[in-house]
Design an enzyme around this catalytic site. Structure first.
Site, mmCIF file in Angstrom:
data_model
loop_
_atom_site.group_PDB
_atom_site.id
_atom_site.type_symbol
_atom_site.label_atom_id
_atom_site.label_comp_id
_atom_site.label_asym_id
_atom_site.label_seq_id
_atom_site.Cartn_x
_atom_site.Cartn_y
_atom_site.Cartn_z
ATOM 1 N N SER A 134 0.783 -1.095 -0.141
ATOM 2 C CA SER A 134 -0.200 0.352 0.038
ATOM 3 C C SER A 134 1.096 1.003 -0.337
ATOM 4 O O SER A 134 2.131 0.740 0.005
ATOM 5 C CB SER A 134 -1.020 -0.005 0.957
ATOM 6 O OG SER A 134 -1.683 1.543 1.516
ATOM 7 N N TYR B 280 -2.302 -1.352 10.539
ATOM 8 C CA TYR B 280 -2.605 -0.826 9.456
ATOM 9 C C TYR B 280 -1.616 -0.640 8.523
ATOM 10 O O TYR B 280 -0.471 -1.516 7.381
ATOM 11 C CB TYR B 280 -3.678 -0.736 8.371
ATOM 12 C CG TYR B 280 -3.739 -0.676 7.547
ATOM 13 C CD1 TYR B 280 -4.785 -1.572 6.494
ATOM 14 C CD2 TYR B 280 -3.659 0.623 6.633
ATOM 15 C CE1 TYR B 280 -4.444 -2.335 5.215
ATOM 16 C CE2 TYR B 280 -3.374 -0.339 4.599
ATOM 17 C CZ TYR B 280 -4.386 -1.120 4.426
ATOM 18 O OH TYR B 280 -4.265 -1.295 2.647
#
Length: 347
Positions: A172, A185
């Site tokens: 990401s 995350y």
């Protein structure tokens, strides 16, 4: 003595690398064929995993689809079949190591050796760290990074033996930069980027140059998991009902339910999903991202930033003074809903 010789060689390698990169700007990259390759994609029941499966299906690859959602994975498999590919759906919970190893053995026994592995499954919570439940943090790491180890250990040996294969790590933008209220995350995605880079170096050290690696780092994917883009940070008193929305900033991972006392509309300074005007990194549809991912895979790109502009933002993030970083990210002001259950004790 050897050091004095190696330093000029190092400088020459740097100059050659820049020259090679410049020349490649004007020469179309050579694309490899993936027809007939056995491709395994985790998290293929929706979003980017599903869209990438469709891209491989168009190339007549044999697609092996893993997801915890049975209906989603069967829908993906059916569409892959309509596109002319052979598809094998498997219901697999990527948070469970034993289930991954068991499914991997079934794949090898029933279908054959996987030659392209795409670790795409992921989960996310959008809340402050102190309010995040321990089991939710564990789940994030089990799915977002530990599962990558188990799938790689299951399928990499055959790739190395055949000197042919490709491992794609879906990380990401927050594998390189950070944002508040998604601390676990962010940490898991930094780990995914680290795994990709370390594994790439290890394969090179072992002279297994036939096994390629790619890391996909998308910014903002506009999927069903992205809800309620918001304005600048305002905390509002809410009831004890569960209020959670996935971030509108990263890949399209499913949510983990959480409860909370506050509902925050938080400005991250990373791109505007609701406001008008020019956006340097606008939201992309999964199909758009999948096409860029496929292009990166076919040309053996090591790091695939989506959109490509993100690469330069990450470079600036590394070199700018700490005080300038927030100003950089305010150039694009993505906002997303979070649960903030932490509250200072009332005096």
């Amino acid at each position: 003595m050897y050091l004095l010789l190696e330093i000029p060689l190092f400088i020459l390698i740097i100059l050659y690398s820049y020259l090679e990169a410049f020349v490649k700007l004007f020469i179309p990259a050579k694309r490899k064929l993936v027809t007939g390759e056995i491709v395994l994609i985790t998290g293929a029941g929706h979003g980017l995993g599903r869209a990438t499966a469709y891209e491989f299906a168009k190339h007549r690859s044999i697609v092996v689809l893993w997801d915890i959602n049975k209906a989603g994975i069967e829908e993906t498999a059916a569409e892959c079949g309509r596109l002319g590919a052979t598809a094998y759906p498997f219901v697999v919970d990527c948070s469970k190591k034993e289930e991954i190893y068991c499914a991997a053995e079934k794949v090898k026994r029933q279908i054959g050796d996987v030659s392209i592995l795409m670790n795409n499954a992921g989960v996310i919570t959008t809340t402050d760290l102190l309010s995040t439940e321990d089991h939710d943090i564990e789940k994030i790491f089990e799915v977002n990074i530990l599962a990558h180890y188990w799938t790689s250990k299951a399928f990499l040996p055959a790739m190395m033996e055949n000197s042919h294969g490709h491992i794609i790590t879906v990380a990401s933008a927050v594998g390189h930069i950070v944002a508040p209220f998604i601390v676990p995350y962010c940490s898991s995605k930094f780990a995914a980027v680290g795994l990709h880079r370390a594994l790439t170096m290890e394969l090179s050290a072992l002279k297994k140059n036939g096994v390629q690696t790619s890391c996909v780092c998308p910014m903002f994917i506009n999927s069903d998991f992205v809800k309620n883009p918001s304005s600048r940070c305002r905390l509002q008193r809410k009831s004890s009902e569960q209020v959670v929305h996935s971030s509108s900033f990263f890949d399209d991972s499913p949510e983990i339910p959480l409860g909370g006392a506050y509902h925050a509309k938080c400005l991250t300074g990373l791109g505007s999903a609701a406001g008008k005007g020019m956006r340097l990194m606008p939201p992309l549809e999964p199909e758009q991202v999948a096409k860029q991912v496929m292009e990166g895979i076919l040309t053996n790109q090591s790091m695939i930033f989506i959109p490509p502009f993100l690469k330069f933002s990450v470079m600036l993030d590394r070199f700018l003074p700490a005080r300038a970083i927030p100003a950089l990210w305010k150039l694009n002001d993505i906002k997303f809903d979070v649960v903030v259950a932490y509250k200072d004790k009332e005096k």
